[in-house]
Design a protein around this motif. Structure first.
Motif: not given
Length: 338
Positions: A234-235, A79-80, A222, A108-109, A106, A46
């Motif tokens: 992301i971001d 991002s979730q 990003n 983690w990818v 969030l 995360y």
């Protein structure tokens, strides 16, 4: 606050998400926010964001996270956010010196790697294939299509990347003319470019097919690419309302010196247009958006001298922006039809 103190502060909010307060945490990034990676007991990763105190309001952060949740629910690669045990997407924590910070979590990818690197883009060393930009164009168009559907209701609290937000007196990322080390001629050129941009951006159409909710910081760092080639944005820290073309210009801004820039641009626009056909005159504002994007970087660097990223902008980005400004001020501009 140093990194160790930031970790201790972040641990104060872990229980609200059901995490062990002693779970492993490592610092990943610090710029506007502290970003940590937490590994749970199940091995899941995360991203813990500890926001800079006073930088965003609770309403602004809640808007961002609610939007991300809605986009993720629709299957878009973003991002979730993770909710607290109470169902909120954000909580507040207090540091040892009594400062109040906002914190969110969030997912983690896993396996995701940045699409590229700014320095490699600028140096021309990036080995990206144009096909990557076509896929990113498709994803960006899907983002704009879905944010247009979600809309901006009464609960939407984010900044605007419009004429005022880009080059106004209170521009979002600061005044580019405040950058030190500019020579007299360069400062005069930028001042003229800023004034012309204010004039040319103000009448640009804000119809739904041109303007809406955007990411506003789609740099190669990003965009994460998984092992399966799927891209994840992301971001969203700077997301807000603005011209869709501004997102596209941001994607390619640092690739302008690259020998494949025109190929990248063609692929990006082809991918985007395959999902959201361009309205009449949409691309007429391309040079305006590139220059506006560049000026925001100068404004950002002006208030952060000594920061490694800021010094890179002064050394490498300023000359490119001056070139854009000189080309732009020597031309007349006709805005897209409203």
């Amino acid at each position: 606050m140093n990194a160790e103190a930031a970790i201790r502060t972040a641990r104060g909010g872990l229980g609200q998400y059901g995490f062990d307060k002693d779970a492993p945490i490592e610092l990943v990034k610090y710029r506007e926010n502290y970003v940590f990676r937490l590994t749970s007991e199940t091995g899941d990763g995360y991203a813990i964001r500890l926001h800079r105190a006073g930088y965003r309001t609770d309403a602004e952060i809640t808007t961002e996270l609610a939007y991300l949740h809605a986009l993720a629910e629709q299957g878009l690669g973003v991002s979730q956010p993770v909710a607290t045990l109470n169902g909120d997407f954000m909580c507040v924590v207090v540091s040892e010196d009594g400062t109040v910070f906002q914190l969110d979590v969030l997912r983690w990818v896993e396996g995701g790697e940045p699409l590229g690197d700014i320095t490699e883009a600028m140096s021309g060393e990036s080995s990206l294939d144009p096909g990557a930009f076509r896929r990113l164009g498709v994803l960006t168009a899907e983002l704009h299509r879905r944010t247009s559907f979600i809309g901006r209701g009464a609960a939407f609290h984010r900044q605007a990347w419009d004429a005022e937000g880009l080059v106004g007196v209170s521009a979002q990322w600061g005044n580019p003319l405040a950058l030190q080390d500019l020579g007299q001629e360069d400062a005069a050129l930028l001042e003229a470019a800023v004034e012309k941009l204010r004039h040319d951006l103000a009448p640009l159409s804000k119809s739904a097919d041109r303007y809406g909710v955007i990411h506003a910081d789609l740099t190669p760092e990003n965009v994460l690419v998984g092992d399966d080639g799927k891209m994840v944005l992301i971001d969203f820290d700077d997301f807000g309302e603005g011209w869709h073309l501004f997102d596209l210009a941001t994607i390619l801004f640092f690739f302008q010196p690259h020998p494949l820039y025109e190929n990248y641009r063609e692929a990006l626009l082809e991918g985007y247009g395959s999902v959201r056909p361009f309205p009449d005159g949409f691309l007429q504002s391309w040079e305006l958006m590139l220059l506006a994007r560049g000026l925001t970087y100068l404004g950002w660097a002006a208030s952060r001298r000594g920061d490694e990223a800021a010094e890179y902008i002064v050394e490498r980005v300023v000359p490119m922006v001056l070139g854009l400004a000189e080309n732009y001020t020597s031309k007349s501009f006709t805005s897209a039809a409203p």
